[in-house]
Design a protein around this motif. Structure first.
Motif, PDB file in Angstrom:
ATOM      1  N   ASN A 183       8.787 -72.400  -5.498  1.00 37.24           N
ATOM      2  CA  ASN A 183       9.824 -72.525  -6.530  1.00 37.24           C
ATOM      3  C   ASN A 183      10.245 -71.155  -7.040  1.00 37.24           C
ATOM      4  OD1 ASN A 183      10.015 -75.300  -6.422  1.00 37.24           O
ATOM      5  ND2 ASN A 183       8.542 -75.651  -8.065  1.00 37.24           N
ATOM      6  N   ASN A 184       9.250 -70.282  -7.285  1.00 38.94           N
ATOM      7  CA  ASN A 184       9.571 -68.923  -7.719  1.00 38.94           C
ATOM      8  C   ASN A 184      10.320 -68.156  -6.632  1.00 38.94           C
ATOM      9  OD1 ASN A 184       8.340 -69.328 -10.188  1.00 38.94           O
ATOM     10  ND2 ASN A 184       6.436 -68.289  -9.641  1.00 38.94           N
ATOM     11  N   LEU A 185       9.913 -68.348  -5.391  1.00 40.17           N
ATOM     12  CA  LEU A 185      10.555 -67.655  -4.280  1.00 40.17           C
ATOM     13  C   LEU A 185      12.034 -68.009  -4.188  1.00 40.17           C
ATOM     14  CD1 LEU A 185      10.544 -65.911  -1.722  1.00 40.17           C
ATOM     15  CD2 LEU A 185       9.667 -67.895  -0.471  1.00 40.17           C
ATOM     16  N   LEU A 186      12.374 -69.269  -4.356  1.00 35.74           N
ATOM     17  CA  LEU A 186      13.778 -69.669  -4.300  1.00 35.74           C
ATOM     18  C   LEU A 186      14.579 -69.011  -5.413  1.00 35.74           C
ATOM     19  CD1 LEU A 186      13.413 -73.436  -3.363  1.00 35.74           C
ATOM     20  CD2 LEU A 186      14.186 -71.580  -1.885  1.00 35.74           C
ATOM     21  N   GLU A 187      13.980 -68.859  -6.575  1.00 33.01           N
ATOM     22  CA  GLU A 187      14.650 -68.153  -7.669  1.00 33.01           C
ATOM     23  C   GLU A 187      14.863 -66.681  -7.300  1.00 33.01           C
ATOM     24  OE1 GLU A 187      12.581 -68.600 -11.331  1.00 33.01           O
ATOM     25  OE2 GLU A 187      12.884 -70.779 -11.436  1.00 33.01           O
ATOM     26  N   GLU A 188      13.896 -66.092  -6.621  1.00 33.95           N
ATOM     27  CA  GLU A 188      14.009 -64.688  -6.232  1.00 33.95           C
ATOM     28  C   GLU A 188      15.125 -64.489  -5.201  1.00 33.95           C
ATOM     29  OE1 GLU A 188       9.994 -63.881  -5.002  1.00 33.95           O
ATOM     30  OE2 GLU A 188       9.228 -64.361  -7.004  1.00 33.95           O
ATOM     31  N   ILE A 189      15.199 -65.373  -4.229  1.00 30.80           N
ATOM     32  CA  ILE A 189      16.269 -65.260  -3.224  1.00 30.80           C
ATOM     33  C   ILE A 189      17.625 -65.468  -3.884  1.00 30.80           C
ATOM     34  CG2 ILE A 189      17.170 -66.181  -1.054  1.00 30.80           C
ATOM     35  CD1 ILE A 189      14.326 -67.099  -0.379  1.00 30.80           C
ATOM     36  N   GLU A 190      17.704 -66.430  -4.803  1.00 26.04           N
ATOM     37  CA  GLU A 190      18.965 -66.693  -5.499  1.00 26.04           C
ATOM     38  C   GLU A 190      19.404 -65.464  -6.290  1.00 26.04           C
ATOM     39  OE1 GLU A 190      20.897 -70.359  -8.081  1.00 26.04           O
ATOM     40  OE2 GLU A 190      18.737 -70.057  -8.132  1.00 26.04           O
ATOM     41  N   LEU A 191      18.465 -64.808  -6.964  1.00 20.60           N
ATOM     42  CA  LEU A 191      18.803 -63.609  -7.727  1.00 20.60           C
ATOM     43  C   LEU A 191      19.224 -62.477  -6.793  1.00 20.60           C
ATOM     44  CD1 LEU A 191      18.996 -62.039 -10.382  1.00 20.60           C
ATOM     45  CD2 LEU A 191      16.545 -61.520 -10.163  1.00 20.60           C
ATOM     46  N   ALA A 192      18.537 -62.321  -5.678  1.00 18.36           N
ATOM     47  CA  ALA A 192      18.903 -61.275  -4.715  1.00 18.36           C
ATOM     48  C   ALA A 192      20.344 -61.449  -4.258  1.00 18.36           C
ATOM     49  CB  ALA A 192      17.950 -61.302  -3.526  1.00 18.36           C
ATOM     50  N   ASP A 193      20.756 -62.685  -4.063  1.00 15.41           N
ATOM     51  CA  ASP A 193      22.144 -62.967  -3.685  1.00 15.41           C
ATOM     52  C   ASP A 193      23.091 -62.610  -4.827  1.00 15.41           C
ATOM     53  OD1 ASP A 193      24.190 -64.218  -1.964  1.00 15.41           O
ATOM     54  OD2 ASP A 193      24.229 -65.783  -3.489  1.00 15.41           O
ATOM     55  N   GLN A 194      22.721 -62.975  -6.039  1.00 11.94           N
ATOM     56  CA  GLN A 194      23.598 -62.752  -7.188  1.00 11.94           C
ATOM     57  C   GLN A 194      23.815 -61.275  -7.473  1.00 11.94           C
ATOM     58  OE1 GLN A 194      21.555 -64.967 -10.240  1.00 11.94           O
ATOM     59  NE2 GLN A 194      22.390 -66.944  -9.586  1.00 11.94           N
ATOM     60  N   VAL A 195      22.801 -60.442  -7.232  1.00  7.27           N
ATOM     61  CA  VAL A 195      22.943 -59.010  -7.534  1.00  7.27           C
ATOM     62  C   VAL A 195      23.474 -58.219  -6.342  1.00  7.27           C
ATOM     63  CG1 VAL A 195      21.178 -59.076  -9.328  1.00  7.27           C
ATOM     64  CG2 VAL A 195      20.513 -58.479  -6.980  1.00  7.27           C
ATOM     65  N   GLY A 196      23.862 -58.902  -5.275  1.00  7.85           N
ATOM     66  CA  GLY A 196      24.577 -58.238  -4.192  1.00  7.85           C
ATOM     67  C   GLY A 196      23.750 -57.644  -3.082  1.00  7.85           C
ATOM     68  N   LEU A 197      22.481 -58.028  -2.957  1.00  6.07           N
ATOM     69  CA  LEU A 197      21.703 -57.556  -1.815  1.00  6.07           C
ATOM     70  C   LEU A 197      22.176 -58.259  -0.546  1.00  6.07           C
ATOM     71  CD1 LEU A 197      18.163 -57.278  -3.439  1.00  6.07           C
ATOM     72  CD2 LEU A 197      19.772 -55.436  -2.922  1.00  6.07           C
ATOM     73  N   ASP A 198      21.933 -57.630   0.596  1.00  2.78           N
ATOM     74  CA  ASP A 198      22.535 -58.082   1.848  1.00  2.78           C
ATOM     75  C   ASP A 198      21.685 -59.057   2.643  1.00  2.78           C
ATOM     76  OD1 ASP A 198      24.903 -56.291   1.742  1.00  2.78           O
ATOM     77  OD2 ASP A 198      23.383 -54.719   1.894  1.00  2.78           O
ATOM     78  N   ILE A 244      12.210 -73.160   4.293  1.00  2.00           N
ATOM     79  CA  ILE A 244      12.391 -72.505   2.991  1.00  2.00           C
ATOM     80  C   ILE A 244      13.759 -71.824   2.924  1.00  2.00           C
ATOM     81  CG2 ILE A 244      11.448 -70.790   1.393  1.00  2.00           C
ATOM     82  CD1 ILE A 244       8.720 -71.236   2.853  1.00  2.00           C
ATOM     83  N   LEU A 245      14.141 -71.160   4.008  1.00  2.00           N
ATOM     84  CA  LEU A 245      15.432 -70.479   4.030  1.00  2.00           C
ATOM     85  C   LEU A 245      16.588 -71.475   3.952  1.00  2.00           C
ATOM     86  CD1 LEU A 245      14.690 -67.711   6.684  1.00  2.00           C
ATOM     87  CD2 LEU A 245      14.838 -67.430   4.195  1.00  2.00           C
ATOM     88  N   ALA A 246      16.410 -72.674   4.491  1.00  2.00           N
ATOM     89  CA  ALA A 246      17.442 -73.697   4.368  1.00  2.00           C
ATOM     90  C   ALA A 246      17.612 -74.122   2.909  1.00  2.00           C
ATOM     91  CB  ALA A 246      17.107 -74.904   5.242  1.00  2.00           C
ATOM     92  N   ALA A 247      16.498 -74.235   2.192  1.00  2.00           N
ATOM     93  CA  ALA A 247      16.586 -74.532   0.760  1.00  2.00           C
ATOM     94  C   ALA A 247      17.292 -73.402   0.026  1.00  2.00           C
ATOM     95  CB  ALA A 247      15.189 -74.753   0.180  1.00  2.00           C
ATOM     96  N   ALA A 248      17.002 -72.161   0.424  1.00  2.00           N
ATOM     97  CA  ALA A 248      17.661 -71.006  -0.198  1.00  2.00           C
ATOM     98  C   ALA A 248      19.145 -70.968   0.145  1.00  2.00           C
ATOM     99  CB  ALA A 248      16.987 -69.713   0.257  1.00  2.00           C
ATOM    100  N   ALA A 249      19.491 -71.416   1.347  1.00  2.00           N
ATOM    101  CA  ALA A 249      20.901 -71.399   1.761  1.00  2.00           C
ATOM    102  C   ALA A 249      21.760 -72.243   0.835  1.00  2.00           C
ATOM    103  CB  ALA A 249      21.032 -71.899   3.196  1.00  2.00           C
TER     104      ALA A 249
END
Length: 352
Positions: A27-42, A62-67
């Motif tokens: 659950n924390n990991l998905l939040e981290e990936i979501e934030l990475a997307d929001q702040v413009g990481l590639d 997991i990456l599908a959930a992040a997608a």
């Protein structure tokens, strides 16, 4: 240069309720990936492991959930342990991820830094090299053509069979992850595949000749230089000040390195080793945003790499500290790096 993160989804291997611990971390990991997307990481990468200290044995899931929670960030394994998996299934999983993410999936294939998956899936370590070579060949065949005819020694043959679904991208990106073995680097170059080099010990400058070997192997094989891409994957952490970054990262990083070290016969690490590793010439990319950005740029001058991936979420790092580090990476470090590289490119013609 693309800037991104990768992790293995570390968990407490001694947790009494392993299901609850895994739920918390993912659950924390998905939040981290979501934030990475929001702040413009590639890019965000997720490594495959089959051990009690990691929760990511199925990165594509997991990456599908992040997608579904992101818009722009590219999603890659880091790595897929291809030797103990089936290349057809790997392709199908990441092709499906590509469709879900609207064309943002990648595979980073490697032999893996741990061996637990080999006995788990009935593979012999005696076949370590041959398994990877054959399965990489099959994965490339499946990626390159809808209908596949293939034969090898380590897996049943395929005779003119279709593999589905096909990805949204015309060619699903496939990187080769290496840990410093010259033969692995040369193989990636000869095949014309992008290569990701893990630098988790020693001085980075000692690894620079490997990229020269990669490019020379590609040239000798007649590969298109335009297809060649390189990444360096490293450990590090970003905080508001360098002292805070060091104090927050040292304990978790030392815990992981000492745990692995006991398994592999390494001597224990200590704060003096850690402080040396975070020096300008060391392998840790750690500090305040300005310090980390400067080190990324200096190493780009050394490697001319196309991608830089940072592993911050290592060991028992608190979620709030990881989130702050990601925020600083995207909002402070990335703009500084991109500005510096733009200035380097602008100055290059005048220097010729």
């Amino acid at each position: 240069m693309e800037l991104g993160l990768y992790t293995f989804a570390d968990v407490d291997p001694n947790a009494a309720d392993k299901g609850r611990e895994g739920q918390r971390r993912l659950n924390n990991l998905l939040e981290e990936i979501e934030l990475a997307d929001q702040v413009g990481l590639d890019v965000f990468g997720l490594g495959e492991h089959h051990r009690p200290d990691y929760a990511a044995s199925a990165p594509a899931v997991i990456l599908a959930a992040a997608a579904a929670r992101t818009q722009n960030i590219r999603l890659t394994s880091a790595v897929t342990v291809l030797s103990s998996d089936d290349p057809v299934r790997v392709f199908q999983q990441f092709s499906t991820l590509d469709l879900i993410s609207n064309g943002r999936a990648e595979i980073m294939a490697g032999r893996g830094s741990f061996i637990e998956s080999f006995p788990l899936f009935g593979q012999s370590l005696d076949d370590y090299d041959q398994l990877f070579a054959e399965k990489l060949d099959l994965l490339m065949a499946v990626r390159d053509s809808e209908k596949v005819t293939w034969a090898g020694e380590m897996r049943p043959a395929i005779n003119d069979r279709g593999v589905y679904p096909r990805p949204l991208q015309e060619l699903l990106p496939l990187w080769i992850a290496v840990g410093g073995t010259p033969q692995s680097v040369a193989r990636a170059g000869a095949l014309g595949l992008p290569v990701a080099l893990a630098i988790i010990g020693g001085e980075p400058r000692r690894f620079a000749p490997l990229f020269d070997l990669y490019r020379e192997a590609a040239r000798r094989a007649g590969q298109d230089a335009a297809k060649l891409k390189t990444s360096i994957n490293v450990h590090g952490f970003i905080a508001d000040t360098t002292d805070v970054a060091a104090d927050q990262f040292y304990g978790p990083q030392a815990e992981v390195m000492n745990r692995i070290g006991r398994e592999r016969g390494w001597g224990p690490t200590n704060r003096a080793h850690f402080d040396q590793a975070r020096s300008p010439d060391g392998n840790l990319f750690l500090g305040d945003p300005e310090t980390v950005a400067k080190k990324i740029v200096e190493n780009w001058k050394l490697f001319r790499n196309d991608r830089f991936l940072l592993q911050m979420a290592i060991g028992p790092m608190p979620h709030d500290q990881i989130m702050r580090g990601i925020e600083l990476y995207g909002t402070k470090v990335a703009p500084l790096v991109r500005k510096a590289l733009a200035e380097e490119r602008a100055a290059a013609p005048a220097a010729v």
